[in-house]
Scaffold this active site. Structure first.
Site, short mmCIF file in Angstrom:
data_model
loop_
_atom_site.label_atom_id
_atom_site.label_comp_id
_atom_site.label_asym_id
_atom_site.label_seq_id
_atom_site.Cartn_x
_atom_site.Cartn_y
_atom_site.Cartn_z
N TYR A 1 -10.25 -4.76 3.66
CA TYR A 1 -9.30 -4.15 4.59
C TYR A 1 -10.26 -4.04 6.03
O TYR A 1 -11.07 -3.06 6.18
CB TYR A 1 -8.78 -2.83 4.47
CG TYR A 1 -7.81 -2.33 5.41
CD1 TYR A 1 -7.85 -2.26 6.49
CD2 TYR A 1 -6.68 -1.86 4.55
CE1 TYR A 1 -6.90 -1.70 7.37
CE2 TYR A 1 -5.73 -1.34 5.28
CZ TYR A 1 -5.59 -1.12 6.72
OH TYR A 1 -4.86 -0.58 7.44
N ASP B 1 -5.57 8.84 9.84
CA ASP B 1 -4.22 8.36 10.32
C ASP B 1 -3.68 8.85 11.90
O ASP B 1 -4.04 10.06 12.20
CB ASP B 1 -3.21 8.93 9.23
CG ASP B 1 -3.28 8.26 7.80
OD1 ASP B 1 -3.35 7.01 8.23
OD2 ASP B 1 -3.67 9.01 7.03
N GLU C 1 0.95 -1.23 -0.08
CA GLU C 1 0.06 -0.09 0.07
C GLU C 1 0.80 1.42 -0.10
O GLU C 1 2.05 1.36 0.65
CB GLU C 1 -0.94 -0.07 1.50
CG GLU C 1 -2.08 -1.02 1.19
CD GLU C 1 -2.99 -0.84 2.15
OE1 GLU C 1 -2.91 0.22 3.15
OE2 GLU C 1 -4.26 -1.72 2.24
#
Length: 253
Positions: free
Chosen positions: A167, A55, A44
């Site tokens: 995911y 994040d 990725e």
């Protein structure tokens, strides 16, 4: 769609997908080659973004460093066009960057640079149709996220529209290193595997070989980001990062 980017998973090998922030160093694509050599099944690539809401501090620091170096979507894709990596590359980004160029143009640019998949981390499945069409037209797999709070109805819709792999976000919150694998990870992986034939990879907080091994026992593989990016931020060379990735590969089997 049920097309998988990770056919080796079908043959019993757990998938290892490391994450690298694009443009983090001048020779950042050397980390991709090192990851491939160390046993990565896909990689990725994060496009640095000024407001990466999903994040944690490590990936945010990596994005800030890349942006300070002058990294852009165009420069990162140019770097990718100049290197040959023998495993699928998946771009992980935010909707703002996709919509700024327009999904059709954005996806076409990824494909031209040799990218095989796209994950837009803040794009909910309810709003994915335009990007889904553009990705399909460009031949890109569309990776979608599933969280512990995802309802069964929503999970079924995500499974129907995803390709490449799914995911599974092991914990609610941002990316980052954690002391252990969350209890919710196994429950979520089982739910997702029951809903889809695609490989299910666990991410968010997979910080070392022990956690990777634990995740591999309940899912089809792992995505490891913050722990590896911390090593790069602290000055690890591609060869040094390859040692860490090889340890994850060994733990996964």
């Amino acid at each position: 769609m049920t097309t998988s980017l990770l056919p080796r998973v079908v043959h019993g090998r757990k998938a290892l997908v490391p994450y690298v922030t694009g443009g983090i160093t001048a020779g950042w694509t050397d980390y991709l080659l090192a990851a491939e050599a160390a046993g990565a099944d896909a990689i990725e690539i994060g496009l640095p973004f000024s407001d990466p809401m999903l994040d944690g501090p490590t990936i945010q620091e990596a994005s800030d460093r890349a942006l300070a170096r002058g990294a852009t979507v165009a420069s990162i894709l140019a770097d990718l066009s100049a290197v040959t990596v023998g495993v699928p590359l998946v771009v992980m980004t935010y909707a703002n960057l996709v919509m700024r160029a327009g999904p059709t143009v954005f996806c076409a640019r990824l494909a031209e640079a040799g990218v095989a998949g796209l994950l837009v981390s803040d794009l909910p499945v309810d709003e994915v149709a335009e990007v889904e069409l553009a990705a399909a037209e460009a031949g890109l797999a569309l990776i979608l996220l599933v969280a512990p709070v995802t309802t069964d109805e929503r999970l079924a819709e995500i499974a129907r529209r995803a390709s490449g792999y799914l995911y599974a976000v092991s914990v609610m919150g941002t990316t980052g290193e954690r002391a252990g694998l969350a209890d919710s990870a196994g429950v979520l992986a089982a739910r997702v595997r029951a809903a889809s034939d695609l490989p299910v990879l666990l991410g968010f907080g997979i910080s070392g070989p022990a956690q990777a091994a634990a995740a591999g026992r309940v899912a089809d593989g792992v995505v490891v980001g913050a722990a590896l990016m911390r090593r790069i931020l602290d000055g690890a060379t591609p060869d040094e990062l390859a040692v860490d990735i090889a340890a994850l590969r060994s733990a996964l089997g």
